[in-house]
Design an enzyme around this catalytic site. Structure first.
Site: not given
Length: 585
Positions: A49, A51, A53, A57, A126, A228, A284, A360-361
């Protein structure tokens, strides 16, 4: 435990039959950059990150490009960064040609891509091809009337025809893939979240829109796409009634991979992909039956370059398709050997394989396939890295695995961000508190949120990921498991990974060499050879916390250790989670 006699005999045979380069003809090699590449999957929300938040990013990625270059990677697969309301963390896209607000701006993207190119790192986008967000302008328009020009961009069922044929939704709390839309008295299809309506690829206008999107990003300079959920884009729109005894094995028949899929992929290749040099595609392919994989990746068919499968994940630590109880310590080495061997042999002369442990899965590699206890975390993480980088396949490394990040193991439903986990829990709590509690216990090992926790850069507050409140809880072990600590330790997982990447890059045998599994019946050791142009190596991997005895003096006489994950060389025993690569002299 004693290693079987067959392993010793094979090792002896390797030593005695090794021939000189002069006696061997060089094997012709069909070289491609994506075969030789080490691909790093980067989950942008959790990487850096810039910034404050609490969300990673694009500027944060740019700030870390020197680190990424130092890993020896060749390409980055970047999870979705397009505009999205984030019902499913970016896999619900509201504008395919704009950047997600939390990620930054298109100028930030251009700066990031230029920085990657400067460092010879390619970018794989992706691309969510099966569905959009319900906040995409196409769907907003499609809901207005049945004769709207965007209506056929999606799949609809008129309510006057009665209840639509049953289809299960993967993320819907009611498991119903048809959602009633009152304005036009119709149901729309969503295989995933109700906020992810499925796109209608039978409509040539929709297909052209998708090709234009690909052109937009290729013209910017990306090097390829991860497609995907691509098998679902081709549906049998006669909507055949599913049998009452529907099983997972029938999934493809009713959900996707219809024969039209090949037509769409060939059209995609002809219309757009073939117009650009060396574009890479990976699909995928978890639901693609093994016997049909070559229909997609045979280069003569001009469809896609590779697909990645979930077969190893489906036999390690869980039942297939994420059902059933997590089995602690389920080390299915024999199953892994069978899967690796059949895929390798399938693509011996055509096609190309890919391999991964984490994405990520899936949950974290070292927690699932290795051992994340303090005693064995580093050793087992290095062993898993050795496996990935010594296979005849393109390896995918997930961010954080290079430092041995572990499962966070949330205890309560409130801690989860993952849509799938939350919705399944909400279903089960209505049925039984005990079933819901059992599910949460399983999710400590299997949940996708385990791999989505923020990157651990250093021991400062929030692991150096953000100065604000992180979007997902950071693992408490960040004070010791982080990039800074790994960088300072010459024997760390990170530095081992860098050495191994360098070896792989400099030696084609690791990419193109023939693979032969040795001692296939050994339930603890995964051992194999790689051979190319008269050179041969042996890879030995102990997937257990036990010492495995190998009584083979010949190894010390006829081989040279190339690299290992212990500070002292391999002798006659494979120590717990030991990995070693030997050159046959």
């Amino acid at each position: 435990m004693k290693t079987s006699t067959s392993l010793l005999l094979v090792l002896l045979l390797i030593g005695y039959t090794n021939t000189t380069n002069a006696q061997k003809k060089e094997t012709p090699i069909d070289k491609k950059w994506w075969k030789e590449a080490i691909i790093y999957q980067l989950y942008p929300r959790s990487f850096q990150d810039s910034n404050g938040d609490g969300v990673g990013d694009l500027k944060g990625i740019t700030q870390r490009l020197d680190y990424l270059q130092s890993l020896g990677i060749d390409a980055i697969w970047l999870n979705p960064i397009c505009a999205s309301p984030n019902d499913d963390n970016g896999y619900d896209i509201s504008d395919y040609k704009a950047i997600m607000k939390e990620m930054g701006t298109m100028a930030d993207f251009d700066e990031m891509l230029a920085g990657m190119k400067k460092r010879n790192i390619k970018l794989i986008m992706d691309l969510v091809v099966n569905h959009s967000s319900d906040e995409h302008q196409w769907f907003i328009e499609a809901k207005k009337s049945r004769d709207n020009k965007y209506r056929n961009y999606y799949h609809w069922w008129p309510a006057e025809k009665g209840t639509p044929p049953k289809r299960f939704s993967i993320f819907d709390e009611n498991s119903d893939a048809w959602r009633y839309e009152p304005n036009t008295n119709s149901y729309y299809l969503h295989y995933f979240s109700r906020k992810q309506p499925d796109l209608n690829w039978e409509n040539p206008q929709l297909r052209q829109e998708m090709y234009d999107i690909m052109k937009f990003w290729l013209d910017k300079g990306v090097s390829g796409f991860r497609l995907d959920a691509f098998p679902f884009i081709a549906k049998d729109t006669n909507w055949p009634v599913m049998p009452a005894d529907f099983t997972n094995e029938q999934f493809v028949r009713y959900y996707g991979a219809d024969a039209k899929l090949h037509n769409y992929l060939r059209e995609m290749n002809e219309v757009i992909l073939s117009k650009y040099k060396d574009v890479y595609t990976v699909g995928e392919g978890g639901v693609i039956p093994f016997q049909k994989v070559m229909d997609f990746v045979d280069e003569d068919r001009k469809e896609i370059n590779t697909l990645y499968h979930d077969e190893i994940a489906n036999i390690w630590g869980r039942d297939a398709y994420d059902v059933g109880a997590y089995q602690v310590g389920r080390n299915n080495v024999l199953g892994m050997k069978e899967i690796v061997n059949k895929w390798d042999k399938k693509m011996e002369s055509k096609g190309w394989n890919t391999l991964y442990f984490t994405n990520h899965d899936q949950s974290r590699a070292v927690s699932r396939y290795g051992n994340d206890s303090p005693e064995f975390r580093e050793k087992s993480a290095k062993m898993l890295y050795t496996f990935l980088l010594t296979q005849r396949a393109t390896p995918y490394i997930y961010n954080g695995d290079e430092i041995g990040m572990t499962n966070i193991r949330f205890k309560t439903a409130a801690e989860y961000n993952d849509l799938q986990t939350r919705n399944t829990y909400n279903q089960l709590i209505k049925i039984s508190n005990a079933k819901a509690a059992e599910y949460l216990l399983n999710q400590q090992e299997l949940s996708r949120d385990n791999s989505r926790t923020p990157m651990q850069w250093n021991a400062t507050k929030n692991a150096g990921f953000t100065t604000g409140n992180p979007w997902l809880t950071i693992n408490k072990n960040y004070t010791t498991v982080n990039v800074e600590a790994n960088s300072k330790d010459k024997n760390s997982i990170l530095n081992y990974a860098k050495k191994l990447a360098k070896i792989r890059k400099e030696n084609p045998i690791f990419v193109y060499g023939k693979l032969e599994i040795i001692d296939p019946a050994n339930p603890d050791v995964f051992a194999y050879t790689r051979e190319l142009n008269g050179k041969k190596i042996i890879v030995l991997l102990n997937f257990t916390s036990k010492t495995t005895t190998i009584s083979a003096p010949l190894l010390a006489q006829k081989t040279t250790q190339w690299i290992g994950n212990y500070p002292t060389p391999f002798q006659k025993e494979l120590r717990p989670y030991e990995s070693v690569i030997l050159k046959v002299n």
